[in-house]
Write an enzyme that holds these catalytic residues in place. Sequence first.
Site, PDB file in Angstrom:
ATOM      1  N   GLY A   1      75.653  32.410  79.129  1.00 42.08           N
ATOM      2  CA  GLY A   1      75.821  32.486  77.681  1.00 42.08           C
ATOM      3  C   GLY A   1      74.587  32.083  76.908  1.00 42.08           C
TER       4      GLY A   1
ATOM      5  N   HIS B   1      67.816  23.364  79.909  1.00 38.75           N
ATOM      6  CA  HIS B   1      69.031  22.782  79.349  1.00 38.75           C
ATOM      7  C   HIS B   1      68.919  21.269  79.441  1.00 38.75           C
ATOM      8  CE1 HIS B   1      70.631  26.742  79.309  1.00 38.75           C
ATOM      9  NE2 HIS B   1      70.962  26.806  80.588  1.00 38.75           N
TER      10      HIS B   1
ATOM     11  N   THR C   1      64.618  29.034  81.408  1.00 44.96           N
ATOM     12  CA  THR C   1      64.978  28.261  80.222  1.00 44.96           C
ATOM     13  C   THR C   1      65.301  26.839  80.637  1.00 44.96           C
ATOM     14  OG1 THR C   1      66.250  28.302  78.152  1.00 44.96           O
ATOM     15  CG2 THR C   1      67.464  28.713  80.196  1.00 44.96           C
TER      16      THR C   1
ATOM     17  N   ASP D   1      64.750  35.165  81.766  1.00 44.99           N
ATOM     18  CA  ASP D   1      63.722  34.463  82.522  1.00 44.99           C
ATOM     19  C   ASP D   1      64.089  32.989  82.628  1.00 44.99           C
ATOM     20  OD1 ASP D   1      60.862  33.423  83.176  1.00 44.99           O
ATOM     21  OD2 ASP D   1      60.591  35.596  83.150  1.00 44.99           O
TER      22      ASP D   1
ATOM     23  N   CYS E   1      61.523  31.500  78.490  1.00 39.72           N
ATOM     24  CA  CYS E   1      61.937  32.912  78.521  1.00 39.72           C
ATOM     25  C   CYS E   1      60.771  33.838  78.850  1.00 39.72           C
ATOM     26  CB  CYS E   1      62.591  33.323  77.196  1.00 39.72           C
ATOM     27  SG  CYS E   1      64.044  32.336  76.787  1.00 39.72           S
TER      28      CYS E   1
END
Length: 245
Positions: A186, A107, A105, A103, A204
């Site tokens: 990843g 960064h 996220t 879903d 998520c």
Amino acid sequence: MSEEILPLPISSNRLVRFEDLGKKDYKESWDYQETLFQRIVDRKLQKRLHPESEENTENHLLFVEHPHVYTLGKSGDQKHLLLNEEQLKKVNAAFYPINRGGDITYHGPGQIVGYPIFDLELFFTDIHLYLRFLEEAIIRTLAEYGITAGRIEGLTGVWLDETHPIKARKIAALGVKCSRWVTLHGFAFNVHPDMQYFANIIPCGISDKPVTSMEKELGYAPNLEEVKTKLKGHIQHLFGITFQS
């Protein structure tokens, strides 16, 4: 949930080129991943046409820090992004729907984002086991700082107090794509990011479990380069790989 992960034996076929990209724009990094991915796929196809070739598949492991960005996996719900376009500009964040699983996220600086671009046919052809190996590398890294972490059955990622229904909190998120047994995308490992950015999403898609970081758990911000070195070592050991320059 505890799950025993046994390291793979070192194999000369598992050569991995490691690159720390430093701070790099998300779209540039994504494009670079796609280039490396296609190179591996092309080489695999050529090897099938010419099985006598002794040329090994080239694998890659990228570490990177992104400027503030939210990414939404192909199975995610855009309603889990709680900001509109104007609000995204105000917090200086970008947004990308992308082709990984999972879903939404976040960064950002202070987070280790890792992109293994591996030919899993050199390791094992089991995407679920691959995710467990990535989780294990982070779990072992956290243990070096006295942080006990684990997994929650049915959910990806690395969790603290994973057996406690109320206290459980996520410290690393995973989202990958695999095609022709070659991996993309990843993990995102929270070392000392600005945690306020997680308030702008339902991370998520999970609304009842918060997100945490090493800084929040330890009470200080560990050295990011030191954490990277430890994490890289655990990935190398678990996957039985040899890094090449």
